[in-house]
Design an enzyme around this catalytic site. Structure first.
Site, PDB file in Angstrom:
ATOM      1  N   GLY A  46      20.880  42.379  39.754  1.00 17.26           N
ATOM      2  CA  GLY A  46      19.769  41.884  38.955  1.00 17.26           C
ATOM      3  C   GLY A  46      19.758  40.366  38.991  1.00 17.26           C
ATOM      4  CD  GLN A  51      20.807  35.037  36.562  1.00 17.78           C
ATOM      5  OE1 GLN A  51      20.165  36.064  36.658  1.00 17.78           O
ATOM      6  NE2 GLN A  51      22.105  34.986  36.826  1.00 17.78           N
ATOM      7  CB  CYS A  89      26.474  36.552  34.906  1.00 14.08           C
ATOM      8  SG  CYS A  89      24.879  35.702  34.817  1.00 14.08           S
ATOM      9  CG  LEU A  90      24.245  36.976  40.822  1.00 10.62           C
ATOM     10  CD1 LEU A  90      22.915  37.150  41.548  1.00 10.62           C
ATOM     11  CD2 LEU A  90      25.409  37.102  41.795  1.00 10.62           C
ATOM     12  CG  HIS A 132      23.185  40.965  32.575  1.00 11.44           C
ATOM     13  ND1 HIS A 132      24.543  40.742  32.485  1.00 11.44           N
ATOM     14  CD2 HIS A 132      22.680  39.892  33.258  1.00 11.44           C
ATOM     15  CE1 HIS A 132      24.837  39.591  33.086  1.00 11.44           C
ATOM     16  NE2 HIS A 132      23.723  39.054  33.578  1.00 11.44           N
ATOM     17  CD  GLU A 133      19.510  40.476  35.448  1.00 10.75           C
ATOM     18  OE1 GLU A 133      19.158  39.281  35.364  1.00 10.75           O
ATOM     19  OE2 GLU A 133      20.626  40.817  35.888  1.00 10.75           O
ATOM     20  CG  HIS A 136      19.956  36.063  32.447  1.00  8.47           C
ATOM     21  ND1 HIS A 136      20.780  34.961  32.373  1.00  8.47           N
ATOM     22  CD2 HIS A 136      20.645  36.974  33.182  1.00  8.47           C
ATOM     23  CE1 HIS A 136      21.911  35.194  33.021  1.00  8.47           C
ATOM     24  NE2 HIS A 136      21.860  36.422  33.525  1.00  8.47           N
TER      25      HIS A 136
HETATM   26 NI    NI Z   1      23.306  37.355  34.695  1.00  9.47          NI
END
Ligand code: NI
Length: 172
Positions: A46, A51, A89-90, A132-133, A136
């Protein structure tokens, strides 16, 4: 399509509340495609627009055995169940927590990148990705879902790792 740069915690706009998308068109389609390509390049499941530096309410997701999809201006409802599970998380690469609590079922409503209505039920791991997304888009990263001591450990571990990744981080 192109792979976009990922914003690392705690850089802006990761902590901001993202703004709704009001304009649909080729730019949004390109953003969705670029975000999907970036998610794949980084081997994520995701990715949210903040991000990649854009404080807009858009995320893309790809469950391990599913098709990638883009959700614009998402709303979550009908959340049920609770399960602790592993997340990373990226924007904090290499850092994981095993006990992130999430609902096990959630209804997702919004639009796709073309402005067509989206309405689906996500369960289990897919529900975790969605939550999670979605977080963000409200400036929330997964450590915020942990108890305070674990959260502080996770942030400390990440900031130490990041300091090694970028030697002059302290000067930025
Ligand atoms: Ni993340």
């Amino acid at each position: 399509m192109s792979v976009l740069d990922i914003v690392l915690y705690p850089d802006a706009p990761l902590n901001d509340r993202a703004e709704p998308i009001s304009e649909f068109g080729p730019a949004l389609v390109k953003l969705a495609n670029d975000m999907i390509e970036t998610m794949r390049a980084e081997e994520g499941v995701g990715l949210a627009a903040p991000q990649v530096g854009l404080a807009k309410r858009v995320f893309v997701m790809c469950p391990p055995d599913g098709q990638p999809r883009c959700v614009v201006n998402p709303e979550l409802s009908e959340m049920e169940g609770r399960e602790e599970g592993e997340e990373g998380c990226l924007s904090m690469p290499g850092i994981y927590a095993t006990n992130v609590p999430r609902a096990t079922r959630v209804r997702v409503q919004g639009m796709d990148e073309l402005g067509q209505p989206v309405d689906f039920i996500a369960e289990d791991f897919e529900a975790r990705i969605v939550q999670h997304e979605f977080d963000h888009l409200n400036g929330i990263l997964f450590p915020e879902r942990l108890d305070i001591l674990t959260r502080e450990d996770v942030y400390r571990e990440w900031l130490a790792r990041r300091a090694q990744m970028v030697p002059n981080f302290q000067d930025l």
